[in-house]
Design an enzyme around this catalytic site. Structure first.
Site, PDB file in Angstrom:
ATOM      1  N   ASP A 106     -21.674  -9.073  -9.830  1.00 58.96           N
ATOM      2  CA  ASP A 106     -22.990  -8.684 -10.343  1.00 58.96           C
ATOM      3  C   ASP A 106     -23.838  -9.919 -10.633  1.00 58.96           C
ATOM      4  O   ASP A 106     -25.041  -9.953 -10.367  1.00 58.96           O
ATOM      5  CB  ASP A 106     -22.845  -7.864 -11.623  1.00 58.96           C
ATOM      6  CG  ASP A 106     -21.884  -6.714 -11.483  1.00 58.96           C
ATOM      7  OD1 ASP A 106     -22.335  -5.566 -11.365  1.00 58.96           O
ATOM      8  OD2 ASP A 106     -20.662  -6.964 -11.485  1.00 58.96           O
ATOM      9  N   ASP A 137       0.849  -1.184   0.000  1.00 62.66           N
ATOM     10  CA  ASP A 137       0.000   0.000   0.000  1.00 62.66           C
ATOM     11  C   ASP A 137       0.886   1.236   0.000  1.00 62.66           C
ATOM     12  O   ASP A 137       2.014   1.196   0.515  1.00 62.66           O
ATOM     13  CB  ASP A 137      -0.910   0.008   1.235  1.00 62.66           C
ATOM     14  CG  ASP A 137      -2.047   1.003   1.108  1.00 62.66           C
ATOM     15  OD1 ASP A 137      -3.125   0.606   0.625  1.00 62.66           O
ATOM     16  OD2 ASP A 137      -1.859   2.178   1.475  1.00 62.66           O
ATOM     17  N   ALA A 197     -23.538 -12.838  -9.211  1.00 63.37           N
ATOM     18  CA  ALA A 197     -23.950 -13.401  -7.920  1.00 63.37           C
ATOM     19  C   ALA A 197     -25.139 -12.634  -7.347  1.00 63.37           C
ATOM     20  O   ALA A 197     -26.081 -13.240  -6.797  1.00 63.37           O
ATOM     21  CB  ALA A 197     -22.773 -13.383  -6.943  1.00 63.37           C
ATOM     22  N   ARG A 198     -25.101 -11.319  -7.478  1.00 65.85           N
ATOM     23  CA  ARG A 198     -26.221 -10.510  -6.998  1.00 65.85           C
ATOM     24  C   ARG A 198     -27.496 -10.841  -7.762  1.00 65.85           C
ATOM     25  O   ARG A 198     -28.591 -10.925  -7.181  1.00 65.85           O
ATOM     26  CB  ARG A 198     -25.887  -9.018  -7.156  1.00 65.85           C
ATOM     27  CG  ARG A 198     -24.851  -8.501  -6.171  1.00 65.85           C
ATOM     28  CD  ARG A 198     -24.352  -7.120  -6.549  1.00 65.85           C
ATOM     29  NE  ARG A 198     -23.536  -6.534  -5.493  1.00 65.85           N
ATOM     30  CZ  ARG A 198     -22.745  -5.471  -5.658  1.00 65.85           C
ATOM     31  NH1 ARG A 198     -22.658  -4.903  -6.865  1.00 65.85           N
ATOM     32  NH2 ARG A 198     -22.041  -4.993  -4.655  1.00 65.85           N
ATOM     33  N   HIS A 216     -19.106  -3.764 -15.914  1.00 66.83           N
ATOM     34  CA  HIS A 216     -19.413  -3.811 -14.484  1.00 66.83           C
ATOM     35  C   HIS A 216     -19.835  -2.400 -14.113  1.00 66.83           C
ATOM     36  O   HIS A 216     -19.034  -1.563 -13.701  1.00 66.83           O
ATOM     37  CB  HIS A 216     -18.180  -4.230 -13.686  1.00 66.83           C
ATOM     38  CG  HIS A 216     -18.340  -4.079 -12.197  1.00 66.83           C
ATOM     39  ND1 HIS A 216     -19.345  -4.687 -11.484  1.00 66.83           N
ATOM     40  CD2 HIS A 216     -17.609  -3.379 -11.286  1.00 66.83           C
ATOM     41  CE1 HIS A 216     -19.236  -4.375 -10.202  1.00 66.83           C
ATOM     42  NE2 HIS A 216     -18.185  -3.578 -10.056  1.00 66.83           N
ATOM     43  N   TYR A 272       7.487  -3.936  -3.876  1.00 66.66           N
ATOM     44  CA  TYR A 272       7.290  -4.478  -5.224  1.00 66.66           C
ATOM     45  C   TYR A 272       8.298  -5.576  -5.548  1.00 66.66           C
ATOM     46  O   TYR A 272       7.976  -6.515  -6.274  1.00 66.66           O
ATOM     47  CB  TYR A 272       7.356  -3.353  -6.261  1.00 66.66           C
ATOM     48  CG  TYR A 272       6.088  -2.535  -6.317  1.00 66.66           C
ATOM     49  CD1 TYR A 272       4.977  -2.988  -7.026  1.00 66.66           C
ATOM     50  CD2 TYR A 272       5.991  -1.318  -5.655  1.00 66.66           C
ATOM     51  CE1 TYR A 272       3.806  -2.250  -7.073  1.00 66.66           C
ATOM     52  CE2 TYR A 272       4.815  -0.567  -5.696  1.00 66.66           C
ATOM     53  CZ  TYR A 272       3.721  -1.035  -6.408  1.00 66.66           C
ATOM     54  OH  TYR A 272       2.561  -0.315  -6.441  1.00 66.66           O
ATOM     55  N   ARG A 285     -19.114   4.448 -11.632  1.00 58.92           N
ATOM     56  CA  ARG A 285     -17.785   3.850 -11.685  1.00 58.92           C
ATOM     57  C   ARG A 285     -16.963   4.465 -12.811  1.00 58.92           C
ATOM     58  O   ARG A 285     -15.750   4.635 -12.698  1.00 58.92           O
ATOM     59  CB  ARG A 285     -17.912   2.336 -11.856  1.00 58.92           C
ATOM     60  CG  ARG A 285     -18.583   1.630 -10.683  1.00 58.92           C
ATOM     61  CD  ARG A 285     -18.687   0.133 -10.922  1.00 58.92           C
ATOM     62  NE  ARG A 285     -19.363  -0.566  -9.838  1.00 58.92           N
ATOM     63  CZ  ARG A 285     -20.650  -0.879  -9.842  1.00 58.92           C
ATOM     64  NH1 ARG A 285     -21.402  -0.533 -10.869  1.00 58.92           N
ATOM     65  NH2 ARG A 285     -21.192  -1.529  -8.831  1.00 58.92           N
ATOM     66  N   VAL A 296     -13.552  -1.225 -13.398  1.00 57.82           N
ATOM     67  CA  VAL A 296     -12.692  -2.387 -13.610  1.00 57.82           C
ATOM     68  C   VAL A 296     -12.434  -2.686 -15.086  1.00 57.82           C
ATOM     69  O   VAL A 296     -11.328  -3.087 -15.456  1.00 57.82           O
ATOM     70  CB  VAL A 296     -13.265  -3.620 -12.875  1.00 57.82           C
ATOM     71  CG1 VAL A 296     -14.581  -4.076 -13.487  1.00 57.82           C
ATOM     72  CG2 VAL A 296     -12.256  -4.745 -12.855  1.00 57.82           C
ATOM     73  N   HIS A 320     -29.237 -20.225 -13.176  1.00 56.60           N
ATOM     74  CA  HIS A 320     -28.155 -20.140 -14.156  1.00 56.60           C
ATOM     75  C   HIS A 320     -28.421 -18.961 -15.092  1.00 56.60           C
ATOM     76  O   HIS A 320     -29.270 -19.036 -15.989  1.00 56.60           O
ATOM     77  CB  HIS A 320     -28.031 -21.452 -14.919  1.00 56.60           C
ATOM     78  CG  HIS A 320     -27.748 -22.617 -14.022  1.00 56.60           C
ATOM     79  ND1 HIS A 320     -26.512 -22.848 -13.451  1.00 56.60           N
ATOM     80  CD2 HIS A 320     -28.571 -23.588 -13.540  1.00 56.60           C
ATOM     81  CE1 HIS A 320     -26.560 -23.919 -12.680  1.00 56.60           C
ATOM     82  NE2 HIS A 320     -27.802 -24.388 -12.714  1.00 56.60           N
ATOM     83  N   SER A 352     -12.036  -8.443 -12.485  1.00 48.54           N
ATOM     84  CA  SER A 352     -13.046  -9.189 -11.724  1.00 48.54           C
ATOM     85  C   SER A 352     -14.417  -9.101 -12.371  1.00 48.54           C
ATOM     86  O   SER A 352     -15.291  -9.932 -12.112  1.00 48.54           O
ATOM     87  CB  SER A 352     -13.103  -8.687 -10.277  1.00 48.54           C
ATOM     88  OG  SER A 352     -13.292  -7.285 -10.228  1.00 48.54           O
TER      89      SER A 352
END
Length: 315
Positions: free
Chosen positions: A150, A35, A152-153, A177, A65, A90, A124, A170, A145
């Site tokens: 989304d 960080d 899953a939501r 995103h 790093y 976003r 993203v 499904h 990602s």
């Protein structure tokens, strides 16, 4: 390269929760936290490491790093947080976080990193494209990602609507995103039945009304959580853990991660999410769903939105 070693760059709510989730799920032997605020990284590493007696032996520490050179994967969560009032999309984050990535990615590439980069920072899809441009890595090694969370939501809300286990649903969210994401209702199934047929078995007949309501809930989920608790991190940490598991175990799982498209769905030179075979090498193949014409059109609109934003970046 040590495939059981992972670096997490960015130790805010998302990065530290991801590190905790990865430790809990026994995916890696070594976790390096980095960080800009070194003390923050040290504190998070110590806090998580003190739980080591409750899990399989693992080394977790704040590093530099140079410590990432031999890692099998690097997860990037660093960046400026989305405004907490829910009024910033976003995509409006883009230039601020591009500037952060212009500092991070060169630090990774000059250490001859050979593993997979997993981008989690928002927006993203744009930042996955930025990472590809700045790193020069092969496209299969750079993954966002995407819409794993989304999706899953979406499954969660459909499960709630039908009073069934969401794991039996499904369906995917594809595209950005973000606000232009698309639910793939036309190919959605439950227990092998088309979604609408299953809905009618459960006494639900207003399909379009229900779909619009559920998709809007999914689209607004992140903003709602931000407004209520100022940050989102548990869901995305579980989504990232799922992606890491697929990569580390070479599962060939099909997940809607964000990656560069090369003609799939008639799209090129844009990173967005479609169902993708994920292996130990990263992206293997995108799956072409038999979407409706409207869904294809909306996917192209989503891609064009992302391209316009990417083309407006100041380098």
């Amino acid at each position: 390269m040590n495939k059981r070693k992972v670096g997490v760059i960015g130790c805010g709510f998302v990065g530290s929760t991801i590190a905790f989730e990865l430790m809990q799920n026994d995916l890696f032997d070594e976790i390096v936290l980095i960080d800009a605020n070194k003390e923050k990284a040290i504190g998070e590493a110590l806090d998580i490491a003190h739980g080591a007696p409750f899990v399989k032996p693992i080394k977790i520490y704040a590093g530099y790093y140079d410590d990432l050179a031999d890692a099998g994967m690097i997860i990037i969560t660093a960046g400026v947080a989305q405004k907490k009032d829910g009024n910033e999309t976003r995509l409006q984050l883009v230039q601020r976080n591009v500037n952060v990535f212009k500092m991070i990615i060169p630090e990774i590439t000059k250490r001859n990193f050979q593993g997979i980069l997993l981008v989690v920072s928002n927006p993203v899809d744009i930042l996955t494209m930025v990472t590809l441009k700045l790193s020069g890595y092969e496209p299969h090694r750079v993954i966002g990602s995407g819409t794993v969370l989304d999706t899953a939501r979406l499954k969660y809300h459909v499960g709630e609507h039908l009073n069934i286990d969401p794991r039996s649903v499904h369906v995917y969210i594809v595209g950005e995103h973000g606000d232009s994401e698309i639910a793939t209702w036309s190919v959605a199934t439950v227990a092998g039945l088309p979604l609408n047929d299953f809905c009618e078995l459960r006494g639900h007949f207003e399909h379009k009304q229900a779909e619009d309501k559920i998709q809007e809930m999914v689209r607004r989920s992140g903003y709602e959580i931000l407004t209520r608790k100022n940050a989102t991190y548990y869901g995305v940490a579980m989504a990232v853990n799922r992606i890491c598991k697929a990569i580390l175990s070479n599962e060939r799982a099909i997940l809607p991660v964000s990656s560069m498209l090369h003609g799939e769905y008639g799209l090129n030179d844009v990173c967005l999410s479609v169902p993708t075979v994920v292996t130990s090498k990263g992206v293997e193949e995108k799956i072409i769903l038999k979407l409706s014409q409207e869904e294809i059109q909306n996917l192209h609109k989503s891609a064009n939105t992302l391209k316009e934003v990417f083309n407006g970046i100041e380098w």
